[in-house]
Write a protein that holds these residues in place. Structure first.
Motif, PDB file in Angstrom:
ATOM      1  N   ARG A 113      22.096  11.505  22.120  1.00 22.30           N
ATOM      2  CA  ARG A 113      21.828   9.680  22.118  1.00 22.30           C
ATOM      3  C   ARG A 113      20.055   9.994  21.435  1.00 22.30           C
ATOM      4  N   THR A 114      18.752  10.639  21.982  1.00 18.02           N
ATOM      5  CA  THR A 114      18.371  11.263  21.174  1.00 18.02           C
ATOM      6  C   THR A 114      17.545  11.983  20.881  1.00 18.02           C
ATOM      7  N   LEU A 115      17.348  13.075  19.953  1.00 14.41           N
ATOM      8  CA  LEU A 115      17.545  14.322  19.415  1.00 14.41           C
ATOM      9  C   LEU A 115      16.310  14.158  19.608  1.00 14.41           C
ATOM     10  N   LEU A 116      14.742  13.542  18.806  1.00 17.01           N
ATOM     11  CA  LEU A 116      13.292  13.980  19.576  1.00 17.01           C
ATOM     12  C   LEU A 116      12.920  12.250  19.542  1.00 17.01           C
ATOM     13  N   PRO A 117      12.308  12.206  20.843  1.00 16.74           N
ATOM     14  CA  PRO A 117      11.088  13.725  21.355  1.00 16.74           C
ATOM     15  C   PRO A 117      12.799  14.219  22.336  1.00 16.74           C
ATOM     16  N   VAL A 118      12.810  15.677  22.511  1.00 12.48           N
ATOM     17  CA  VAL A 118      14.247  16.144  22.998  1.00 12.48           C
ATOM     18  C   VAL A 118      14.013  15.686  25.001  1.00 12.48           C
ATOM     19  N   ASP A 119      15.566  15.342  25.444  1.00 10.11           N
ATOM     20  CA  ASP A 119      15.402  15.611  26.444  1.00 10.11           C
ATOM     21  C   ASP A 119      15.515  16.599  26.794  1.00 10.11           C
ATOM     22  N   ARG A 120      14.485  17.170  27.811  1.00  5.58           N
ATOM     23  CA  ARG A 120      14.735  18.008  28.493  1.00  5.58           C
ATOM     24  C   ARG A 120      15.793  18.184  30.170  1.00  5.58           C
ATOM     25  N   GLU A 121      15.300  16.991  30.789  1.00  6.81           N
ATOM     26  CA  GLU A 121      15.543  16.902  31.656  1.00  6.81           C
ATOM     27  C   GLU A 121      16.509  17.017  32.059  1.00  6.81           C
ATOM     28  N   SER A 122      17.250  16.125  31.327  1.00  8.46           N
ATOM     29  CA  SER A 122      18.958  15.983  31.260  1.00  8.46           C
ATOM     30  C   SER A 122      20.079  16.928  31.152  1.00  8.46           C
ATOM     31  N   ILE A 123      18.953  17.809  29.947  1.00  7.64           N
ATOM     32  CA  ILE A 123      20.005  19.725  29.655  1.00  7.64           C
ATOM     33  C   ILE A 123      19.947  20.256  30.319  1.00  7.64           C
ATOM     34  N   LEU A 124      18.294  20.036  30.992  1.00  4.63           N
ATOM     35  CA  LEU A 124      18.438  21.660  32.175  1.00  4.63           C
ATOM     36  C   LEU A 124      19.025  20.955  33.544  1.00  4.63           C
ATOM     37  N   ALA A 125      19.603  19.646  33.826  1.00  7.86           N
ATOM     38  CA  ALA A 125      20.048  18.920  35.284  1.00  7.86           C
ATOM     39  C   ALA A 125      21.233  19.183  35.001  1.00  7.86           C
TER      40      ALA A 125
END
Lengths: 328, 345
Positions: free
Chosen positions: A238-250
């Motif tokens: 949904r949002t590419l920037l800023p990167v949602d690092r938490e959701s990707i890693l989780a």
């Protein structure tokens, strides 16, 4: 709840924001009486008049630059670039101007600007009506990059974008404008910029995608669940920037496997950053190589139907990539 | 023509404002000269100069509603920026990239900006500010049409002023901006400070027409040429342009013919592209000396007052330099700040 297409939801968001705030106006090519070539602004000219729904000269650079100036003067412009393929003349204004204004003025001057832009292939658009351009801009701090894949998110994210004090590039998967339908909540709501959405929960493998590919990934996930019993988690970024690092890693912490799907060219595409993030901060979660399913590294999406379909990822190709990675 | 313009301008401005104009021009020149010296002393990394352009800039600035109307300047607009209200200390802080600089030490010098004065931050790619100025003017007209402001309310911005060099009019940005200005009849003034050179490239390599202002006709806007070394004439055409904008009669393209009497920047050597004779010829037409002579002749200024003003201006420059030298550097980690404006609510 009511059923809407993606483009209806985009129009509804603009309508609500224009009704709420007199500073919100729309400009771009053919956005006026014609209602936009995709009809995103259909009816808005009649409702709000020519002062607020402004047909621009046929010049993308100044659609954006005039938007920047109006935003500096504290209006809330929504600028439509008719096709992502035509945004390149405005690159300098987006990258050197809008993205850097807050930083270069030590936080004094803001650019609360939304640039709406249909993107993506699979619509017989050839090289110059099919492009995915997000990777050029996701490399540019100061911008926010949003790509919805559902009507609910399209409306909620566009409303958030209009109220954001920063320049937001709002890329719309045009193949899904009428093909994607979904429930949209009644009443006012906002979808936060910067947060991915778990489109489908699963345990075996994570698929990261956005726009049309998030829609396709969900279809593919249901198919492999039914046919092979593979339980796929689909993360719609949904949002590419800023990167949602938490959701990707989780998600990868849970599944151990990652497939990234994007219709852009493969090399240096958005998936490269997701893969790098996983290699760097998610290495210990991984049970398999990070895979990408993408468009090929060729200059554009060909017009010929067979060549176009060869280029484009689709539910079949995604399902196949899921099976392969699940079996690793 | 020039004499009549001077007369009208002088009558409109009055003696004390004429003296203020002279003072700002002088201040800009001395600040600019000091900057060159500081660069040669190795105290600063870079300077880009507006020497020779002071009349065109200050004359224009005094014709608009300073601190209220929007100004989107370019890198030579030191004198213009001082006339609007930026201070010598603001400029020195930018030269030294110290804390308190309006860009926070992030920009190279001469990227003038101050929100409180409605002076908009610019970049280095030329002409990018011009279509943004059209956007500022668009916003002014929008608010007036929407009934959000009274078009005669002088506490609100009523025009957008932007400047650039003649070389920068080769950019597509400039063309697109002028086109918007014409189509939407925007309250805007675009001042092209034609100093004959874009770094080293002479004007005949930039355009096949003699006057940039001729192009105004193609955009359906007013175009006017002025002697940019004549501060009163520069004021007068800008005054007329401002009235045009305030009255809803659209944009004016002003071409101020002038000359940069120094190299393009501290990194340039102009001996490779123009003769010393040519530079000397233009130095003899110095806009500050010319105005000084006029003021003396009109008995508005005296020789004694000239000396006093020189001393005052020198003290002001000294003070600004000292303030910048004493100012701390920004914290290195400030490099990470101000990427995104915080979302409220």
């Amino acid at each position: 709840m009511s059923q809407m297409t993606l483009i209806d939801a985009i129009r509804a968001a603009m309508d609500e924001e224009m009704a709420r705030d007199e500073r919100v106006f729309l400009t771009g090519e053919d956005v006026g009486p014609r209602g936009g070539v995709f009809r995103a602004s259909q009816g808005l000219y009649d409702k709000y008049g020519g002062t607020r729904v402004v047909d621009s000269p046929l010049a993308e650079l100044s659609i954006v630059a005039v938007g920047i100036g109006a935003a500096l003067a504290d209006l809330r412009p929504i600028c439509e670039i008719q096709f992502a393929d035509f945004i390149h003349p405005a690159f300098n204004q987006i990258v050197n101007e809008a993205a850097k204004m807050y930083y270069r003025s030590n936080g004094e001057w803001r650019v609360p600007l939304v640039i709406r832009c249909p993107y993506g292939g699979g619509i017989a658009g050839g090289l110059y009506h099919s492009q995915s351009v997000e990777a050029f801009f996701t490399h540019c701090p100061g911008l926010k990059i949003v790509i919805p894949s559902t009507p609910e998110d399209a409306k909620g994210l566009l409303k958030s974008a209009v109220r954001d004090p920063n320049p937001v590039l709002f890329f719309e998967p045009k193949k899904g404008y009428r093909a994607i339908k979904g429930e949209v909540p009644e009443g006012e709501y906002f979808t936060p910029i910067g947060k991915a959405r778990v489109a489908r929960e699963g345990r075996d493998l994570s698929v990261f995608a956005y726009g049309m590919m998030a829609h396709y990934a969900t279809i593919a996930a249901e198919r492999v669940a039914e046919q092979e019993g593979i339980d796929v988690e689909v993360i719609d970024l949904r949002t590419l920037l800023p990167v949602d690092r938490e959701s990707i890693l989780a998600s990868v912490q849970k599944t151990g496997k990652a497939l990234i799907v994007y219709e852009d060219n493969r090399t240096m595409g958005y998936g490269a950053e997701v893969a790098a993030l996983l290699a760097d901060e998610g290495f210990e979660f991984l049970d398999a190589p990070v895979r990408r399913l993408t468009g090929p590294d060729v200059p554009g999406v060909p017009f010929n139907h067979g060549m176009q379909e060869f280029f484009m990822p689709n539910p079949d190709k995604i399902a196949e990539a899921i099976r392969e990675l699940a079996g690793y | 023509m020039a004499a009549a313009q001077q007369e009208r301008a002088a009558a409109r401005l009055g003696e004390s404002t004429l003296m203020e104009i002279y003072r700002v021009m002088l201040l800009s020149r001395r600040l600019d000269e000091r900057s060159w010296a500081l660069h040669r002393q190795g105290k600063i990394a870079f300077h880009i100069s507006g020497m020779g352009h002071e009349a065109a800039q200050v004359g224009t600035a005094f014709a608009i509603n300073r601190t209220v109307d929007y100004v989107h300047p370019y890198y030579r607009d030191l004198a213009l920026s001082l006339a609007i209200g930026l201070t010598p200390t603001d400029f020195m802080l930018s030269l030294y990239a110290k804390q308190g600089d309006t860009s926070g030490g992030r920009q190279m010098p001469s990227h003038f900006s101050k929100k409180a004065l409605n002076v908009v931050s610019g970049s280095a790619p030329v002409a990018t500010q011009v279509p943004q100025a059209a956007g500022l003017a668009f916003a002014i007209k929008y608010r007036q049409q929407m009934g959000l402001v009274d078009p005669n309310d002088a506490s609100q911005p009523r025009l957008a002023l932007t400047c650039l060099g003649e070389g920068s009019t080769s950019q597509g940005e400039w063309h697109e901006a002028m086109n918007w200005a014409g189509v939407h009849k925007l309250p805007m003034i675009c001042v092209v400070q034609n100093n004959i050179y874009a770094i080293s490239v002479s004007v005949d390599q930039q355009m096949a027409v003699r006057d940039v202002a001729d192009r105004a006709a193609a955009y359906g806007i007013e175009g006017v040429v002025v002697d940019g070394n004549d501060v009163l004439a520069s004021y007068e055409v800008a005054h007329e342009a401002a009235q045009r904008a305030y009255n809803g009669d659209g944009t004016t393209l002003i071409e101020a013919k002038t000359y940069r009497i120094v190299p393009h920047s501290s990194d340039d050597d102009d001996r490779s592209y123009r003769t010393r004779e040519e530079v000397a010829e233009w130095k003899a037409k110095d806009p500050i000396l010319r105005f000084q002579k006029w003021l003396l002749n009109e008995q508005i200024l005296t020789d004694a007052r000239v000396q006093e003003l020189e001393a005052e201006v020198k003290a002001e420059v000294d003070q600004a330099q000292a303030a910048a030298e004493a100012a701390p550097d920004p914290a290195p980690e400030a490099a990470l700040g101000d990427v995104y404006a915080p979302v409220e609510g």
